[in-house]
Design an enzyme around this catalytic site. Structure first.
Site, mmCIF file in Angstrom:
data_model
loop_
_atom_site.group_PDB
_atom_site.id
_atom_site.type_symbol
_atom_site.label_atom_id
_atom_site.label_comp_id
_atom_site.label_asym_id
_atom_site.label_seq_id
_atom_site.Cartn_x
_atom_site.Cartn_y
_atom_site.Cartn_z
ATOM 1 N N GLU A 27 -3.468 57.413 5.229
ATOM 2 C CA GLU A 27 -2.185 57.717 4.587
ATOM 3 C C GLU A 27 -2.163 56.981 3.246
ATOM 4 O OE1 GLU A 27 2.604 57.405 5.533
ATOM 5 O OE2 GLU A 27 1.249 55.827 6.234
ATOM 6 N N ASP B 109 -2.675 54.521 9.136
ATOM 7 C CA ASP B 109 -1.343 54.380 8.548
ATOM 8 C C ASP B 109 -1.375 53.444 7.341
ATOM 9 O OD1 ASP B 109 1.602 54.870 8.940
ATOM 10 O OD2 ASP B 109 1.631 52.694 9.158
ATOM 11 N N ASP C 192 -3.204 56.934 15.990
ATOM 12 C CA ASP C 192 -2.717 56.264 14.798
ATOM 13 C C ASP C 192 -3.206 54.821 14.786
ATOM 14 O OD1 ASP C 192 -0.648 56.611 12.497
ATOM 15 O OD2 ASP C 192 -0.205 58.250 13.870
ATOM 16 N N HIS D 118 5.362 64.186 10.415
ATOM 17 C CA HIS D 118 6.496 63.542 11.084
ATOM 18 C C HIS D 118 7.454 62.863 10.121
ATOM 19 C CE1 HIS D 118 3.553 60.455 10.319
ATOM 20 N NE2 HIS D 118 4.435 59.513 10.570
ATOM 21 N N ASP D 119 7.107 62.811 8.841
ATOM 22 C CA ASP D 119 7.911 62.084 7.854
ATOM 23 C C ASP D 119 8.644 62.988 6.875
ATOM 24 O OD1 ASP D 119 7.461 59.484 8.717
ATOM 25 O OD2 ASP D 119 5.677 59.206 7.502
#
Length: 584
Positions: free
Chosen positions: A278, A214, A107, A355-356
């Protein structure tokens, strides 16, 4: 445009055909009994990951962090948080992945740091510190009564405002997320250079193969910081994404990141690095294409989140206020992001978990014991047959589901969940919105980030084989029924089905990875049927999203390639059945 020209437009690149497997390290495997997943635990399970048939491991943040936002608040880019291990452990992980023919991406979290990062500590130490301008600092405003106000009225992602008062220097600093995550000022060239060295080159020099980037479209803000229009008169803070998302210099910054850093490196086997951004709050294809156009040389691909926003309320305030939806809405979203690359040099991604978000079985199908496995297989068939690069999230391959609704909200650990819940309780108690607590509780039970963070269910031993100690987050009540060890022994398990599908996707990558997508029977509220075309090869995919039998689509002159049921009927789609037909 004819399908015969498609290979020219979408040239074959390794990362387009790859399957990525996301590991959330805190919840994957604990090696030392402290209840927290770690890199040595992940190292133990690399053979398992390789056995799935995936190609790339995406490791969520394991950097040094106070863990206010589970590692997305980084205090040192060049160190590993002790709870996860050491830099040497990551070096071992890089080698282990490469030895198993897996690539590894990390990340890249560079919109913000932790407030415990050395850069921010210097920045807040005084107004004339050389790093003061590495973050956004602004003096207060005052109302007509002399009350101090923040520089703007923006609402943050995690509820509350985006500015926090610093008593020492008597100014506010900006944070789009938690107050412990101050935003970096990409306008400052020295700051950008430090990001490139510390967050990127440090790990690329160790041999990683790329990054998941990210919050990639938030680096460029409107630095005049205008006030947001009042769209919610009940509160001071207002949605303001138009002032800090897809800003005026965003493409300049990403091009620079690529030209200055990414283009200088190759993967361990000599191929181009991969980047996946993202890209939130960018609902229109024309806004997405500049980020992923091959000619633009910015990002390999991006995550666009319409699909995981299904069921979420509109706007930041209403994210967990569940909105009823029907299947045609979801199908149109898939169609939109499948077809936006037609006739372009852009690329798309395929996913429905990360993961969100809550687990896909609970979001899109049926988690009840009767239909849970059928739902998992049907959803797997959807994901593995659509065009683009496929991303799977840990536990998806064994059909993991949300935390039980009987659990107390106190079991939820995530900062966003806690903030939304506290806000809902307050609004209910003070009469602002009397039913909000009940509504937000339901929304969190379905969509909270916590669900994806339950410990991985390895086996039927204590704590699901995740840890010998007390897990940081409660293990799912059904781990004895849903776990990898049991499913590895069953030819008809969800895990075995995923492995078969991933082999099938590679065997027919021309039509599944690169084929043109055509949605059929778009308004049908029960079934999702689409056609894939690549030159003279056609596949037809039919998915039943209900617990009752439905008519199968017409499939003359096509052969049944695979069904999610062991016994199937030509005329019928059984409850939560998926079928793939093909001809050459």
């Amino acid at each position: 445009m004819s399908p015969h020209a498609e290979p020219l437009r979408h040239q074959r690149v390794w990362w387009k055909e790859a399957v990525f497997y996301q590991v959330y390290p805190a919840s994957f495997k604990d090696s030392n009994g402290d209840g927290w997943g770690d890199i040595p635990g992940l190292l133990e399970r690399i053979p398992y990951i390789a056995s799935l048939g995936v190609d790339v491991v995406w490791l969520s943040p394991m950097f040094e962090s106070p863990q206010i936002d589970m590692g997305y608040d980084i205090s040192n880019y060049e160190a590993v948080d002790p709870s996860y291990g050491t830099v040497e452990d990551v070096e071992k992980l890089i080698k282990a992945c490469h030895d198993h023919d897996l690539k590894l991406i990390l990340d890249l979290v560079v919109n913000h740091t932790s407030d415990q990062h050395a850069w921010f500590k210097e920045s807040r130490s005084s107004k004339d510190n050389p790093k003061r301008d590495w973050y956004f600092w602004k003096p207060p405003r005052y109302d007509e009564n002399g009350n101090r106000l923040p520089p703007t009225n923006y609402r943050s992602y995690f509820a509350g405002g985006t500015w926090t008062w610093d008593e020492h220097t008597q100014e506010y600093y900006l944070h789009l997320y938690d107050k412990s995550q101050p935003d970096l000022n990409w306008e400052n060239e020295e700051c950008r250079k430090a990001i490139y060295d510390s967050a990127m080159r440090f790990w690329l020099d160790k041999g990683i193969d790329g990054f998941r980037v990210d919050t990639v479209n938030k680096y460029s803000k409107h630095i005049d910081f205008p006030q947001a229009p009042i769209t919610d008169p009940s509160t001071f803070i207002q949605p303001a994404a138009q002032f800090w998302c897809n800003g005026p210099r965003i493409h300049e910054f990403i091009k620079e990141m690529n030209s200055e850093v990414l283009s200088k490196y190759r993967t361990y086997d000599g191929q181009e690095l991969v980047t996946v951004g993202e890209l939130s709050l960018t609902p229109d294809p024309e806004g997405v294409l500049p980020y992923v156009s091959a000619e633009a040389k910015e990002l390999s691909m991006v995550f666009q989140f319409d699909i995981t926003h299904v069921g979420q309320g509109s706007g930041f305030l209403d994210k967990y206020d569940f909105a009823e939806w029907k299947l045609p809405e979801m199908k149109r979203i898939v169609e939109k992001w499948q077809t936006f690359i037609d006739g372009t040099d852009g690329w798309t991604t395929v996913f429905n978990e990360n993961h969100d978000n809550g687990r896909s079985i609970c979001r899109f199908a049926d988690e009840s014991p009767q239909w849970r496995e059928k739902s998992a297989k049907m959803l797997a068939m959807w994901l593995t047959t659509v065009t683009g690069t496929l991303f799977l999230y840990q536990g998806q391959e064994i059909g993991m589901i949300n935390a039980p609704k009987e659990w107390s909200i106190d079991e939820y650990k995530d900062v966003e969940s806690k903030n939304f819940w506290a806000e809902a309780v307050k609004m209910t108690e003070d009469g602002t919105d009397p039913t909000r607590e009940e509504r937000i509780k339901y929304g969190l039970q379905l969509m909270a980030r916590d669900h994806a963070r339950l410990p991985f269910q390895w086996d039927s031993s204590k704590n699901s084989g995740f840890s010998d100690g007390e897990p940081w987050m409660r293990t799912h009540d059904l781990y004895k029924d849903i776990n990898a060890e049991a499913q590895e022994k069953e030819a008809d398990s969800v895990l075995s089905f995923y492995k078969r599908l991933l082999r099938l996707r590679k065997e027919h990558k021309d039509v599944f990875v690169y084929g043109n997508f055509e949605l059929l029977d778009a308004d049908n509220e029960n079934t999702f049927v689409f056609r894939k075309q690549y030159q003279h090869k056609t596949a037809l995919v039919a998915l039943n999203f209900t617990s009752t039998a439905q008519n199968a689509p017409s499939h003359e002159d096509m052969n049944l390639l695979m069904s999610s049921y062991s016994k199937t009927s030509p005329e019928t789609l059984q409850p939560y059945e998926g079928k793939i037909y093909i001809n050459y």
